[in-house]
Design a protein around this motif. Sequence first.
Motif, mmCIF file in Angstrom:
data_model
loop_
_atom_site.group_PDB
_atom_site.id
_atom_site.type_symbol
_atom_site.label_atom_id
_atom_site.label_comp_id
_atom_site.label_asym_id
_atom_site.label_seq_id
_atom_site.Cartn_x
_atom_site.Cartn_y
_atom_site.Cartn_z
ATOM 1 N N THR A 57 0.864 -1.204 -0.593
ATOM 2 C CA THR A 57 -0.120 -0.018 -0.425
ATOM 3 C C THR A 57 0.694 1.533 -0.134
ATOM 4 O O THR A 57 0.945 2.430 -0.590
ATOM 5 N N GLU A 65 0.193 4.116 11.336
ATOM 6 C CA GLU A 65 -0.574 3.102 10.409
ATOM 7 C C GLU A 65 -0.682 1.600 10.460
ATOM 8 O O GLU A 65 -1.054 0.364 10.404
ATOM 9 N N ALA A 68 -0.750 0.134 13.804
ATOM 10 C CA ALA A 68 -2.737 -0.874 13.955
ATOM 11 C C ALA A 68 -2.921 -1.790 13.310
ATOM 12 O O ALA A 68 -3.426 -2.038 13.444
ATOM 13 N N VAL A 69 -2.600 -1.485 11.744
ATOM 14 C CA VAL A 69 -2.950 -2.712 10.918
ATOM 15 C C VAL A 69 -1.878 -4.219 11.334
ATOM 16 O O VAL A 69 -2.886 -4.983 11.720
ATOM 17 N N SER A 72 -3.433 -6.278 14.067
ATOM 18 C CA SER A 72 -4.436 -6.884 14.538
ATOM 19 C C SER A 72 -4.301 -8.369 14.247
ATOM 20 O O SER A 72 -5.588 -9.135 15.482
ATOM 21 N N VAL A 76 -6.490 -11.602 17.336
ATOM 22 C CA VAL A 76 -7.895 -12.735 16.702
ATOM 23 C C VAL A 76 -7.365 -13.705 17.987
ATOM 24 O O VAL A 76 -7.776 -15.066 18.547
ATOM 25 N N ARG A 145 -2.517 6.425 20.708
ATOM 26 C CA ARG A 145 -2.520 5.033 19.360
ATOM 27 C C ARG A 145 -1.429 4.145 20.164
ATOM 28 O O ARG A 145 -0.963 3.654 20.622
ATOM 29 N N MET B 43 -12.630 -6.526 4.911
ATOM 30 C CA MET B 43 -12.688 -7.115 3.465
ATOM 31 C C MET B 43 -13.202 -8.076 3.058
ATOM 32 O O MET B 43 -13.514 -8.627 4.583
ATOM 33 N N SER B 72 -11.135 -7.402 14.585
ATOM 34 C CA SER B 72 -10.288 -7.317 13.783
ATOM 35 C C SER B 72 -9.927 -6.976 12.730
ATOM 36 O O SER B 72 -8.744 -6.356 12.329
ATOM 37 N N ASN B 75 -10.413 -3.146 11.942
ATOM 38 C CA ASN B 75 -9.261 -2.016 12.211
ATOM 39 C C ASN B 75 -8.019 -2.031 10.807
ATOM 40 O O ASN B 75 -6.850 -1.693 10.322
ATOM 41 N N VAL B 76 -8.089 -3.685 10.059
ATOM 42 C CA VAL B 76 -6.895 -4.062 9.384
ATOM 43 C C VAL B 76 -7.368 -2.446 7.758
ATOM 44 O O VAL B 76 -6.078 -1.938 7.510
ATOM 45 N N GLY B 79 -6.448 0.343 9.119
ATOM 46 C CA GLY B 79 -5.176 0.708 8.476
ATOM 47 C C GLY B 79 -4.542 1.694 6.785
ATOM 48 O O GLY B 79 -4.561 2.348 7.162
ATOM 49 N N LEU B 80 -4.997 0.666 6.287
ATOM 50 C CA LEU B 80 -4.707 -0.107 5.055
ATOM 51 C C LEU B 80 -5.097 1.441 4.599
ATOM 52 O O LEU B 80 -4.471 1.794 3.676
ATOM 53 N N SER B 94 -6.233 6.838 10.687
ATOM 54 C CA SER B 94 -7.480 5.994 11.326
ATOM 55 C C SER B 94 -7.594 5.916 13.128
ATOM 56 O O SER B 94 -6.959 6.223 13.047
#
Lengths: 412, 412
Positions: A57, A65, A68-69, A72, A76, A145, B43, B72, B75-76, B79-80, B94
């Motif tokens: 990306t 960011e 943040a990604v 995750s 889970v 954050r 997604m 979760s 969240n992905v 950020g993207l 985000s």
Amino acid sequence: MPILVMKFGGTSVATLDRIRRAAKRVGVEVAKGYDVIVIVSAMSGKTNELVGWVGETSPLYDAREYDAVVSSGENVTAGLMALTLQEMDVPARSWQGWQVPLRTNSAHGSARIDEIPPENILRKFGEGMRVAVVAGFQGVSPEGRITTLGRGGSDTTAVAFAAAFDAERCDIYTDVDGVYTTDPRICDKARKLDRIAFEEMLELASLGAKVLQTRSVELAMRYKVRLRVLSSFEEQSDEAGTLVCAEEDIVESNVVAGVAYSRDEAKMTLISVADRPGIAAAIFGPLADAGVNVDMIVQNISEDGRTDMTFSCPVDQVPRAEKAMEDAKAGGEINYHDLVADTGVCKVSVVGIGMRSHAGVAAQMFQALKNENINIKVITTSEIKISVLIDRRYMELAVQALHDSFGLDKAA
Amino acid sequence: MPILVMKFGGTSVATLDRIRRAAKRVGVEVAKGYDVIVIVSAMSGKTNELVGWVGETSPLYDAREYDAVVSSGENVTAGLMALTLQEMDVPARSWQGWQVPLRTNSAHGSARIDEIPPENILRKFGEGMRVAVVAGFQGVSPEGRITTLGRGGSDTTAVAFAAAFDAERCDIYTDVDGVYTTDPRICDKARKLDRIAFEEMLELASLGAKVLQTRSVELAMRYKVRLRVLSSFEEQSDEAGTLVCAEEDIVESNVVAGVAYSRDEAKMTLISVADRPGIAAAIFGPLADAGVNVDMIVQNISEDGRTDMTFSCPVDQVPRAEKAMEDAKAGGEINYHDLVADTGVCKVSVVGIGMRSHAGVAAQMFQALKNENINIKVITTSEIKISVLIDRRYMELAVQALHDSFGLDKAA
């Protein structure tokens, strides 16, 4: 109740079945009477997938960011582990970094832990919760954050929790069953160590025994956390794996704890450098700026105001090192006759805190290599380590010879 | 600056390419001068995967852990999306639900939104940020745990933000290009509506036009949020899609806005029920307890103290309804002669706020069906809707005939 920290890496929680197996291990410790803090990584492959998406990306991504990604995946696993424990009638809940809160600085992508206030989790333990499942690798910055601690950061999370909660022990479950005297793939006499000192572990980790994140060992050493490495794929007793601990907890040990190696090294020599004050800085400054990880450094005696300077670095950084030196020469910062690169060497080291009190370890090492007709190209020593550069084709032979010579196949 | 809310569903952010396309749409609105709040779903496929893992781990799961896991995915994407916007030089960041914070009650799995304090995001807008990308579907409970709003909850998130920030409009980007007069798959004259009233949208949504989560439309109606549905897969103008808005914003409209249908219905009749006060409660109480979603209810006139009671429900709930009635009869709670199930019916409805002021809509509907020789089995009416049960094999024919009769292929 005494508190135990248990950390499960990505391969140990890669599937729902493996999460179940890990949860059973947790259940065993709960049954013994421990309140347990479980630190989990993301299911293996997940973090790499997320990192890949971020890179695709945005090549020069905003690290906030990114964090943040990529954080995750741990969320889970933490939730699934808590659910699995509940299914086994073990009172458990998940905690994300910001919920604990695990407070860090704002160095996104490689944040340092500032504080883990234990009150929230201790209160829940007081209310009958037996397991706190914490998402590893993540924290929260002063700005609110999400931060991450860098790759492998879940080891560091685990040790930091063990320190903050004064845990009896921090068990790191991974895909190897402990720390070995050397790599079993190249020496079939390699033996699993029952105990190893923090200092030895640090030397072995940075030399390539990639079992624990180096930072987590440093942290364990500072806070005297008893750290155990063991396999999540075998039935375990209380004595399984390897305990990484303070020197004084090791009653008997060999003088040398292990033999480490690093395969793809290069030896570079600047021939006939003008020897003057500041010459080392003039050489190694540009190398650092060019991102060359210089390891060993040897300076020959000076003759007629000139000297030879030898250093080692990973073999794939040779072109970068050459360019840095040529640029520095062209810029007039340094002056040398020639730059010779030997890209066919490796590094072999013996490590052991026993060296501090035992003389003759170096002599024994050199003799063992001589017996195999292996020529030593560079030598460096530290308080608990002796390293040599030798021809790469002799690496396995050297490791085996040293392992034999120091009797590492037998416990002390 | 005026604020716009834009929501992108799962298919609109299913890949990095689609996220890029969505980000470009956001960029267009930023260029027009809007500060934009973007709400993103996970997604597509991700939430289902997570829900599957939770169900496999724990059939009777702890809803708090369910929420921690399934939230979760958003969240992905958040950020993207922020990274993608930054790559386009649009200042963006985000926000996860707890960071905003989007405060909900503690009804995990289907939480209600209590409050969205706008200060944090408004302060960032004041500092030059142009886009706040918010993870949809999630919030935080008074206990500091993560909550989710139920499936499709990102629509509700979007409308709630539009209300809290007094946004000029809330654009819902999805995989259809608007709301149609009926299903284009069974009526090729179906026409996209430019505008539709909230009340009409609610009737159409609950009848099967699955474009917007019903709760989001209710919320939009209450807070007078101008809601636009449009496709993320087409170039869009300001007039694209369908605006869901208050009745007074629709200057001219057809009396009937659309024709809805529900294919798999069943008509059940309890024959010769003893008619006494409380008999309806005695019938529909056990049906509700058995999880039967009763829709239409018709009671015949009473003769000799007995009556027939007819109701409709989804065809796959017929066995459950039969068992509930037999049990109630066996328990002496109700008494009836026979229970007759017709599992071959469907429901067709005409919907329109114009009915309130136009007489004769029902008569026109019945005449149109008579012209096609379609027999009506049950009729129910509300202020803005007339529904009939008919044989399932006439469903397409009925929809087409009604669409023609009310001139829905032509704008008002």
